[in-house]
Scaffold this motif. Structure first.
Motif, mmCIF file in Angstrom:
data_model
loop_
_atom_site.group_PDB
_atom_site.id
_atom_site.type_symbol
_atom_site.label_atom_id
_atom_site.label_comp_id
_atom_site.label_asym_id
_atom_site.label_seq_id
_atom_site.Cartn_x
_atom_site.Cartn_y
_atom_site.Cartn_z
ATOM 1 N N ASN A 10 0.815 -1.195 0.000
ATOM 2 C CA ASN A 10 0.000 0.000 0.000
ATOM 3 C C ASN A 10 0.861 1.262 0.000
ATOM 4 O O ASN A 10 0.467 2.280 -0.548
ATOM 5 N N GLN A 11 2.071 1.204 0.583
ATOM 6 C CA GLN A 11 2.965 2.349 0.620
ATOM 7 C C GLN A 11 3.576 2.632 -0.745
ATOM 8 O O GLN A 11 3.914 3.765 -1.054
ATOM 9 N N LEU A 12 3.738 1.666 -1.594
ATOM 10 C CA LEU A 12 4.326 1.846 -2.924
ATOM 11 C C LEU A 12 3.303 2.252 -3.980
ATOM 12 O O LEU A 12 3.662 2.730 -5.052
ATOM 13 N N LEU B 264 0.927 4.723 -4.046
ATOM 14 C CA LEU B 264 0.798 6.158 -4.294
ATOM 15 C C LEU B 264 1.986 6.719 -5.092
ATOM 16 O O LEU B 264 1.775 7.422 -6.090
ATOM 17 N N PRO B 265 3.244 6.450 -4.740
ATOM 18 C CA PRO B 265 4.359 6.950 -5.551
ATOM 19 C C PRO B 265 4.353 6.384 -6.973
ATOM 20 O O PRO B 265 4.654 7.092 -7.934
#
Length: 129
Positions: A2-4, A6-7
């Motif tokens: 989930n952290q990857l 958006l970027p």
């Protein structure tokens, strides 16, 4: 994961327009190159400066001769040709136009300004003192 997301999404949003823009620019450059290599004598063209003329000579690889007026031939770089244009329309009248023009009757030759009472200013005389 989930952290990857958006970027990665931001990079896609930036990269897609850049790629599409460069493809469009390459296609336009290729079309211009094809136009410049396909020029032949007798083609009516417009230069990048807006000058219209007819191609007179294409024997050189980097330059072409353009006839801009009857008997006036100038030499231009091929890259200066912007586009091919349609040949000018011939101003000659056909027989039917001449017949219809001769069938028109002149009813009154008096100018409209004289009959309506309108005032007409005299022509300006520039430079006369």
């Amino acid at each position: 994961m989930n952290q990857l997301f958006l970027p990665l999404l931001l990079m896609l949003v930036v990269a897609i327009p850049l790629i599409m823009g460069s493809r469009k620019q390459k296609r336009a450059a290729q079309e211009q190159k094809n136009l410049q290599t396909s020029l032949s004598e007798g083609d009516r063209v417009m230069t990048t400066s807006g000058l219209y003329g007819t191609v007179a000579d294409t024997s050189d690889d980097t330059t072409i001769d353009i006839e801009i007026a009857p008997g006036v031939v100038t030499t231009w770089l091929r890259q200066a040709v912007r586009e091919k244009v349609a040949p000018p329309v011939d101003d000659e009248f056909d027989d039917s136009a001449e017949q219809s023009a001769s069938a028109v009757e002149v009813v009154d030759e008096t100018p409209a300004a004289e009959t309506s009472g309108a005032q007409v200013a005299p022509p300006l005389e520039h430079g006369k003192k």
